[in-house]
Design a protein around this motif. Structure first.
Motif, PDB file in Angstrom:
ATOM      1  N   MET A   1       4.756   3.803  10.062  1.00  0.00           N
ATOM      2  CA  MET A   1       4.253   4.766   9.081  1.00  0.00           C
ATOM      3  C   MET A   1       3.000   4.170   8.417  1.00  0.00           C
ATOM      4  O   MET A   1       3.004   3.028   7.983  1.00  0.00           O
ATOM      5  N   THR A   2       1.946   4.940   8.416  1.00  0.00           N
ATOM      6  CA  THR A   2       0.686   4.497   7.819  1.00  0.00           C
ATOM      7  C   THR A   2       0.299   5.473   6.712  1.00  0.00           C
ATOM      8  O   THR A   2       0.405   6.679   6.905  1.00  0.00           O
ATOM      9  N   MET A   3      -0.124   4.942   5.553  1.00  0.00           N
ATOM     10  CA  MET A   3      -0.573   5.787   4.453  1.00  0.00           C
ATOM     11  C   MET A   3      -1.722   5.100   3.728  1.00  0.00           C
ATOM     12  O   MET A   3      -1.881   3.874   3.815  1.00  0.00           O
ATOM     13  N   SER A   4      -2.501   5.923   3.088  1.00  0.00           N
ATOM     14  CA  SER A   4      -3.647   5.394   2.344  1.00  0.00           C
ATOM     15  C   SER A   4      -3.174   4.794   1.016  1.00  0.00           C
ATOM     16  O   SER A   4      -2.000   4.918   0.636  1.00  0.00           O
TER      17      SER A   4
ATOM     18  N   GLN B   1       4.280  -4.131   7.724  1.00  0.00           N
ATOM     19  CA  GLN B   1       4.242  -3.171   8.823  1.00  0.00           C
ATOM     20  C   GLN B   1       3.831  -3.861  10.126  1.00  0.00           C
ATOM     21  O   GLN B   1       3.204  -4.936  10.117  1.00  0.00           O
TER      22      GLN B   1
ATOM     23  N   GLN C   1      -1.997   7.542  -1.311  1.00  0.00           N
ATOM     24  CA  GLN C   1      -0.652   8.001  -0.948  1.00  0.00           C
ATOM     25  C   GLN C   1       0.405   6.973  -1.341  1.00  0.00           C
ATOM     26  O   GLN C   1       1.524   7.317  -1.740  1.00  0.00           O
ATOM     27  N   PHE C   2       0.033   5.674  -1.211  1.00  0.00           N
ATOM     28  CA  PHE C   2       0.952   4.607  -1.596  1.00  0.00           C
ATOM     29  C   PHE C   2       1.280   4.670  -3.089  1.00  0.00           C
ATOM     30  O   PHE C   2       2.430   4.521  -3.504  1.00  0.00           O
TER      31      PHE C   2
ATOM     32  N   GLU D   1       1.095   7.372  -5.025  1.00  0.00           N
ATOM     33  CA  GLU D   1       1.933   8.535  -5.288  1.00  0.00           C
ATOM     34  C   GLU D   1       3.372   8.275  -4.880  1.00  0.00           C
ATOM     35  O   GLU D   1       4.315   8.742  -5.515  1.00  0.00           O
ATOM     36  N   ALA D   2       3.555   7.523  -3.768  1.00  0.00           N
ATOM     37  CA  ALA D   2       4.914   7.233  -3.312  1.00  0.00           C
ATOM     38  C   ALA D   2       5.652   6.335  -4.301  1.00  0.00           C
ATOM     39  O   ALA D   2       6.873   6.436  -4.456  1.00  0.00           O
TER      40      ALA D   2
ATOM     41  N   TYR E   1      -0.055  -2.808  -2.235  1.00  0.00           N
ATOM     42  CA  TYR E   1      -0.360  -2.077  -1.008  1.00  0.00           C
ATOM     43  C   TYR E   1      -0.639  -3.043   0.134  1.00  0.00           C
ATOM     44  O   TYR E   1      -0.192  -2.849   1.274  1.00  0.00           O
TER      45      TYR E   1
END
Length: 330
Positions: free
Chosen positions: A1-4, A51, A7-8, A10-11, A44
């Motif tokens: 799973m990759t996120m900016s 990962q 997005q990190f 917000e998560a 982050y």
């Protein structure tokens, strides 16, 4: 799973999305990390290191205005212009070293393939991320037990200690003491001035005395004088002569207030008339003239002082002298 990075962040704010990330953060710590640019970037990078290598995107450059985390104990200070944010990690053998966690809830477990810093001349250190929070005051409704709670200290602001506040308090008390002493002195002077005030009558316009003038006036009495001309004549009937004398007396001496001299003259004249009436007889006539003449009456005149009605009282007012020199003093 990759996120900016966004997005990190917000998560981190949502518990249902934060669990799959594998980060052991409480709700309060996750919220603080999400709102702090430096801490969220560090976490982050740490999450990306967990990962697989194929799924790792290039981490975004650190924010220029962010506060860089403090270097671990034992690491030399970075040279001028060196960003203290952890550099891109490089694989290194696993070392059994417990990373420093600046707040409760930060991950402490070793992980395979954890990157370590490899700067020239710098000892290797655990690349475990540390949450570097920008020092801020506890937000409203925040947890009083949060590790971020403390004295707010902003960039460019010198640390405040009790010495400065104590110095200001001392200056304030000195100023208040001086003002209080001045007010007390003023109150004492005012009370003394009123209690020792001297009241006196000041003459604005002097008194103007009354002046008089002389005038003649009738006293109400009368003077009576007698001339040498006898009202009778020789060979005149005695009774007729007596009546002439009586008429002169009545016209000048009777019914008025006489002066002392006039009273004596009228009394003598009346006696003469009485004697003539006693000597009267049938056919008697005047053989010779006596010394009695005609009477004349005039008002008595006297002189008196009459006021000119020019008296004026002095114009004054009540004056007050304070302390011998204030107000109206003699």
């Amino acid at each position: 799973m990759t996120m900016s990075l966004d997005q990190f962040r917000e998560a981190l704010k949502r518990a249902d999305l934060r669990g799959p990330l594998g980060l052991q953060l409480s709700d309060v710590d996750a919220e603080l990390v999400a709102h702090d640019p430096a801490s969220s970037q560090s976490w982050y990078a740490y999450w990306l290191s967990l990962q697989p290598a194929a799924a790792q995107p290039t981490p975004p450059p650190p924010a220029a205005a962010s506060v860089s985390p403090e270097p671990a104990a034992g690491v030399p200070a970075a040279a001028s212009g060196f960003d203290a944010t952890p550099p891109p990690f490089s694989p290194a053998p696993q070392r059994a070293q417990t990373p420093t966690t600046p707040y409760p809830g930060a991950p402490t477990a070793q992980y395979p393939g954890a990157p370590t810093s490899s700067y020239p001349g710098e000892p290797a250190q655990d690349a475990h991320p540390t949450a570097s929070y920008a020092p801020t005051a506890v937000p409203a409704g925040g947890d009083p037990g949060s590790p971020l709670r403390g004295t707010a200290q902003y960039a460019g602001m010198p640390a405040m200690d009790g010495a400065g506040a104590k110095k200001r308090n001392v200056g304030l008390w000195v100023t208040l003491s001086i003002l209080g002493a001045l007010l007390l002195i003023i109150a004492i002077v005012v009370v003394t001035a009123f209690t020792t005030a001297r009241h006196w009558t000041k003459v604005d316009v002097p008194e103007q005395p009354e002046t008089f003038h002389s005038e003649e006036y009738e006293t109400g009495r009368y003077d009576v004088s007698m001339d040498t001309v006898n009202p009778c004549y020789v060979n005149q009937d005695w009774t007729d002569c007596t009546n002439l004398l009586q008429a002169s007396y009545d016209a000048n001496c009777a019914g008025v207030e006489l002066t002392e001299t006039a009273t004596a003259i009228c009394a003598d004249y009346s006696n003469a008339i009485s004697q003539m009436r006693a000597q009267d007889s049938e056919g008697a006539y005047v053989a010779t003239l006596g010394t009695y003449g005609n009477l004349t009456r005039t008002p008595e005149i006297d002189t008196r002082q009459v006021s000119n009605d020019d008296y004026r009282p002095a114009e004054t007012h009540e004056a007050v002298c304070y302390l011998g020199f204030l107000g109206e003093c003699e």
